[in-house]
Design an enzyme around this catalytic site. Sequence first.
Site, PDB file in Angstrom:
ATOM      1  N   ASP A  10      -3.839  -2.518   7.919  1.00 32.95           N
ATOM      2  CA  ASP A  10      -3.766  -1.615   6.771  1.00 32.95           C
ATOM      3  C   ASP A  10      -4.748  -2.132   5.726  1.00 32.95           C
ATOM      4  O   ASP A  10      -5.194  -3.281   5.790  1.00 32.95           O
ATOM      5  CB  ASP A  10      -2.334  -1.604   6.206  1.00 32.95           C
ATOM      6  N   SER A  11      -5.069  -1.293   4.739  1.00 31.70           N
ATOM      7  CA  SER A  11      -5.918  -1.731   3.626  1.00 31.70           C
ATOM      8  C   SER A  11      -5.264  -2.868   2.849  1.00 31.70           C
ATOM      9  O   SER A  11      -5.936  -3.677   2.239  1.00 31.70           O
ATOM     10  CB  SER A  11      -6.185  -0.562   2.688  1.00 31.70           C
ATOM     11  N   CYS A  73      -2.190   2.889   8.253  1.00 33.22           N
ATOM     12  CA  CYS A  73      -2.783   3.213   6.963  1.00 33.22           C
ATOM     13  C   CYS A  73      -3.157   4.687   6.993  1.00 33.22           C
ATOM     14  O   CYS A  73      -3.953   5.105   7.839  1.00 33.22           O
ATOM     15  CB  CYS A  73      -4.030   2.343   6.777  1.00 33.22           C
ATOM     16  N   GLU A 151       2.522  -1.265  -6.138  1.00 33.45           N
ATOM     17  CA  GLU A 151       2.003  -2.636  -6.138  1.00 33.45           C
ATOM     18  C   GLU A 151       2.338  -3.388  -7.425  1.00 33.45           C
ATOM     19  O   GLU A 151       2.313  -4.611  -7.442  1.00 33.45           O
ATOM     20  CB  GLU A 151       0.493  -2.627  -5.900  1.00 33.45           C
ATOM     21  N   CYS A 185       1.204   8.009   3.303  1.00 27.40           N
ATOM     22  CA  CYS A 185       0.655   6.692   2.980  1.00 27.40           C
ATOM     23  C   CYS A 185       1.781   5.688   3.202  1.00 27.40           C
ATOM     24  O   CYS A 185       2.920   5.932   2.778  1.00 27.40           O
ATOM     25  CB  CYS A 185       0.188   6.692   1.518  1.00 27.40           C
ATOM     26  N   HIS A 187       2.504   3.052   1.831  1.00 30.64           N
ATOM     27  CA  HIS A 187       3.115   2.465   0.628  1.00 30.64           C
ATOM     28  C   HIS A 187       4.332   3.270   0.168  1.00 30.64           C
ATOM     29  O   HIS A 187       5.214   2.737  -0.499  1.00 30.64           O
ATOM     30  CB  HIS A 187       2.122   2.478  -0.550  1.00 30.64           C
TER      31      HIS A 187
END
Lengths: 272, 272
Positions: A10-11, A73, A151, A185, A187
């Site tokens: 993933d990024s 991702c 994040e 996504c 996240h």
Amino acid sequence: MKNRPIGIFDSGLGGLTAVKELLNILPNENIIYFGDTGRVPYGSKSRDTILKYAIQDIEFLKSMNVKMIIAACGTVSSIIGGSNVNIDIPFTGVVEPTAMAASASTKNGKIGIIGTTATIKSGAYKHALKKINSSFNVFEQDCPMFVPLVENGFIKDNDKAALIIAEKYLYSLREKGIDTLILGCTHYPIIKKLISKVMGPTVKLIDSGSETALFAANLLYSLDYISTRNTKGVCSFFVSDTVEGFSKTASLFLGRNINQDVKIVDIDSYTI
Amino acid sequence: MKNRPIGIFDSGLGGLTAVKELLNILPNENIIYFGDTGRVPYGSKSRDTILKYAIQDIEFLKSMNVKMIIAACGTVSSIIGGSNVNIDIPFTGVVEPTAMAASASTKNGKIGIIGTTATIKSGAYKHALKKINSSFNVFEQDCPMFVPLVENGFIKDNDKAALIIAEKYLYSLREKGIDTLILGCTHYPIIKKLISKVMGPTVKLIDSGSETALFAANLLYSLDYISTRNTKGVCSFFVSDTVEGFSKTASLFLGRNINQDVKIVDIDSYTI
């Protein structure tokens, strides 16, 4: 072949939400995870840059002798589908398995997609859904603030700022009457409750990481690539930036404590 | 030497707030701006990674034969000060000129600093202020959501989400009774009004980009490096990611429309 590790990248660390699911389904597999934390985020960058980074990530995992690669991702998966990148081992991104799960979930044929700007711009999820059923009504919305919110810890479902931003992004999807929303996504599962609060209880949320883990496990079974190991597998973590604070952040995404070390990769040095 | 360009770089486009000021003070200078948009942001990354990226950025500008380099990035400036990087042409970061301006501004000796996580963690601004006057009371706060808010357009001074986040970050600085606040990141001038609303009218905000442009101009005068050109200089823009949408975003930071092209740099290929 069977006892080689599964490679996931993933990024950043969002892809660990897919690892979490994979550990539940296939606990005996060895997993190698790479998070490109030195160049995160991908979702606000261009197609060419994302493709260049994705190829380097894949080359790193190949060098680790993995039996399969999962792009956990949404951004990479959306871009790589329309490219001519040749990956000569079993591979999956998150787009197709997630679109399939959404098409199985919807009753009224109205499906929403949220993701990074690059993901939404690519139209990959929409294309995959229309390929499954061209009569689906598909509505898309990029949510560029969701990754920074996650994040930086704005993740409680009663966080005022996060709720205002989510309302701004999601109200038009809600107005469209969708009954299924793709969290495009990896996240986004971290703020699933908050998103659900804004969308209301009748909208089913589809988690791209866990749907993809499910598909990957099925694919490994069908290829007869499942490990013959009878004991728990080992998860190895690699990143391109600092390892400091990794355990704390990674534990959030993985939903369990991480004890082992994480190693640093010089990702620029990997090319085809 | 005199007619060579001035080189300015930043992790992204925030450094253009310094270019804006430089164009006002020294309109006849040629300027080469590099924004590392392919790897932005720097502020959430580690010291080693930031230093590696900064060295590549500096090497690129040196290859363009600039007469001076300005790190118009709070994060790079904070990290590079404590390193042993050797830049053999005139150089300035934003930390020292900004600390100097803050020390000139404060009446009660209570100074606040806001910046990215990497900037605040480095303690660079605090160190610079204490070096000027060890009796200063210095209070620091990282504001990791400010860059995403600016980059995603949450910049109006009545934006509810931005106000809630700003209040969360800034209330403790306000409670300390500071009379001067250093905007230690070149993105922050874009939300200066919003920050001022939260801090109140008695707190003076110090803009690191414009203070640094002022110092850089003075330094060029003192070195007798000012251009002998009688006509307007040319500003050239380079980035490491897409050029798409550059003009629109760059115009926001620069405060004027950009007409000329922007070029892409393969920044990984620059090393000492």
